[in-house]
Structures are given as C-alpha cells and as structure tokens.
Design an enzyme around this catalytic site. Structure first.
Site, short mmCIF file in Angstrom:
data_model
loop_
_atom_site.label_atom_id
_atom_site.label_comp_id
_atom_site.label_asym_id
_atom_site.label_seq_id
_atom_site.Cartn_x
_atom_site.Cartn_y
_atom_site.Cartn_z
N SER A 22 0.80 -1.24 0.00
CA SER A 22 0.00 0.00 0.00
C SER A 22 0.83 1.28 0.00
O SER A 22 0.28 2.37 -0.13
CB SER A 22 -0.95 0.01 1.21
OG SER A 22 -2.04 -0.85 0.98
N LYS A 25 0.39 3.87 -2.67
CA LYS A 25 -0.62 4.93 -2.55
C LYS A 25 0.01 6.29 -2.20
O LYS A 25 -0.63 7.33 -2.39
CB LYS A 25 -1.66 4.55 -1.50
CG LYS A 25 -2.47 3.29 -1.86
CD LYS A 25 -3.57 3.03 -0.84
CE LYS A 25 -4.40 1.82 -1.21
NZ LYS A 25 -3.79 0.55 -0.78
N SER A 84 -6.74 3.36 3.56
CA SER A 84 -5.92 2.62 2.59
C SER A 84 -6.78 1.87 1.58
O SER A 84 -6.43 0.76 1.15
CB SER A 84 -4.98 1.64 3.31
OG SER A 84 -3.92 1.27 2.47
#
Length: 366
Positions: A22, A25, A84
């Site tokens: 993640s 991101k 997230s």
C-alpha cells in the site's frame, strides 16, 4: 533521513528493490496533491466509483465506496490515506488519468522526475505484482518531497480515523499513537507477510523520516520505527558545511573564454552527525565534463556527495557561479588539441595495460 538537511543517518539495503504494497498509494497521493496545488481539481471535485474500483476493493482494504456513486476528492483522499482503500485509489486514478493504466504511466514519469531510480509502478494501490517495486531511499525522497511541497495537504496523513458508509476505520500507522508523536505518512502489508512503513515525526525544529520495509510483523514494524526515531532525535547534531552560494569547487569548461567555472551551493549545506563521533567525512564533486561553452550562470551542472565512511549521507546539487562565453578560435583550437591528445594518451595507456596484462598472463601460463 533528516528532512532539514537531507542527511541519511542510517541505511541498510536502502537501494534494494522490494514490493511496496500500500505504500504505492503515497505516489497516488502525490499526483492528487499536485493537481490540487495547480488548480486542475479542488477538494470538492467529484469522481465516480467504477465497477473496476468497486470489485478490486472486495476482500481487501476498502473505504466501502458504493458502486456508481460520486465522491468528493477530499473524502477519497481520506479513504486512500486513512483507510488505505483500493477503491479510493482507483477512483482517484481514473478521475485524474482516465484509466488506471494511464495513471500508472503518470506515476512512473513522476517517480523519474523525483529521482526515484529504483521504483516502478504497475497500479495506483499496490497489488502484489512482482514488477512493482520501490526502494527505501526512493520512499524517503518521496516523503521528503511531499512534506516540503504540499504543507496544505500533509495533514491528511496524520488523521487517526475516518468514517465512510457508516464504517469507522482507524489509521493503521503506529507512529500516530506512540511516544514519538509522529504525524504521517503510511503503512503497507504484503500478502505473504512483510510489513512496510514510511513515517515522519518532528521534535522541536527537527523532522525525521523513517522507512522500514519487510518487517516480520506489525509489532516489529512499530517497535523498530520507535527505536529509530528516538535514536535519530537524541543521538545527532547539525554541522554547517557550506553557506548558501559558497564555492565548493570548479568544473572544467571546453571551448570557453575561461577554462573553469566555479561551482556554488544552491542552498546551505548542513549535515547531521552523531554526537561525539570521530568518523571522518569525505566528499566528492560529480559531473559530466568538461562542460561545453557557452555556460550560463546559475545552471545546475554537478552534485556534491558527502559520505560517512561508505554511507552516502548527503547528495546536493551545485550550480555554476558565473557565465562562461564561447572562447575565440585559438582557445577552442587549444581545447580541441588538448582533448584529442588526452584521447590518444588514454588509448595508448589502455593498449599498454592490455599488452602488459597479456604478457603477464603468458608468463604465468609458462
């Protein structure tokens, strides 16, 4: 990394490519922040949630965006950063880039612009694709850039919770809840285990960035981050190396009215060093030369690299201190003759080295 000086206080396998999970991101957020800052979009701009965005988030991290709904960029940012959510990431990517594929190309272009030489992105949310990689040093560069460039939007990383579709979710970044008083940025987990973190915390006038990749557990990730922040804040002091516009060295100029041009700092050069440390600092100037005349003043043409032992602690740009005009015909002829002589010398030296090596190898074989 110390944010104010850019100095790397400690690194281990900092340039080794690994899966971001993640943490991809963070690059998605950077592109959104850039469009917000430029005025291309606003926090009130709405983007639709496509079937692709909705399906991708099923069974994973999600902000629980409804299929077919339109959501404000401000809420999508919270869904991206706090929760997230893959659905939030894809909605933002499709809204800005037209498609996730086009947005991934934008991510890679932006990574190149920021000097993230060991990173490659496949998508906006961090799928476990083996071709999707980042490095610890690249992520530190990205975090430093985000903190410095987008102060109006950095606060999203410090929000501890967000509720959407009546689902309340806590930010998973442990430094927001422990003694180091962290205020951002993000964590990520790999499907096969491997816990990542990019975090920042401030103490007085100092700010540090910590990057941890492939920790064995969420507990280890949090504990290592806590230790590194405490060590960085307590164990280091600032050394002023060069002032703004101070001359550090010179670069050779080819075909110019002058043979050299001074190289100046573009900003004060300050380095964090361990308190009481006796380890020697070394430095070198790196540039592709000689520079070709004419040379303009104030042009970035070189970099100053400072080392703590074998560790690259600081890498800062150097600019030309004055303009160098094109030399007259005799000066250019002199430089050309010098360059030609240097090439011949190098070729002769290389031949002699190869011939000598061959003779040595033959003698050894006999």
């Amino acid at each position: 990394m110390d944010v104010g000086t850019g100095a790397v206080l400690f690194d281990k396998a900092a340039d080794e490519p690994t899966a971001p999970a993640s943490l991809a991101k963070l690059m998605t957020a950077e592109l959104v922040f850039r469009d917000l800052k430029s005025g291309k979009i606003t926090l009130d701009t709405q983007f639709p949630v496509s079937e692709h965005a909705w399906k991708t988030a099923q069974g994973g991290a999600s902000m629980f965006a409804r299929l077919g709904s339109s959501i404000r960029v401000e809420d999508l940012l919270r869904g991206l950063i706090v929760q997230s959510g893959a659905d939030a990431a894809i909605a933002l990517a499709e809204g800005i880039g037209g498609s996730e594929e086009s947005f991934a190309a934008m991510m890679n272009k932006r990574a190149g612009d920021l000097g993230m030489t060991h990173s490659h992105f496949i998508d906006c949310w961090g799928s476990p694709n083996s071709a999707q990689t980042v490095s610890a040093r690249d992520l530190a560069k990205l975090a430093q850039h985000v903190i410095a460039t987008y102060p109006d939007y950095y606060h999203f990383f410090g929000e501890k919770e967000f509720t959407w579709s009546k689902v309340r979710q806590l930010n998973r970044n442990p430094i927001l809840f422990n003694e180091v008083n962290g205020d951002g940025l993000k964590v990520g987990n790999l499907p096969d285990g491997g816990f990542n973190l990019v975090g920042s915390a401030a103490s007085g006038e100092r700010r540090l960035i910590v990057v941890i990749l492939d920790a064995k557990s969420a507990k280890d990730r949090a504990e290592e981050a806590r230790k590194l922040f405490n060590w960085g804040f307590r164990g280091f002091e600032v050394k002023d190396l060069f002032a703004l516009d101070e001359q550090v060295g010179a670069a050779r100029v080819y075909g110019g009215a002058k043979a050299e041009v001074p190289l100046l700092t573009e900003a004060p050069v300050r380095l964090m060093t361990a308190r009481g440390a006796s380890e020697r600092l070394t430095g070198k100037i790196v540039y592709s030369g000689p520079l070709l005349a004419p040379v303009e003043a104030g042009t970035t043409v070189a970099r100053l690299k400072i080392y703590h032992g074998a560790t690259l602690a600081l890498d800062v740009p150097l600019k030309t201190g004055e303009a160098v005009e094109l030399g007259d015909l005799s000066q250019r002829a002199k430089d050309a003759a010098f360059e030609l002589g240097l090439q011949v010398f190098n070729k002769t030296l290389n031949y002699a080295f190869r011939s000598g090596r061959k003779a040595t190898e033959t003698a050894t074989a006999q």
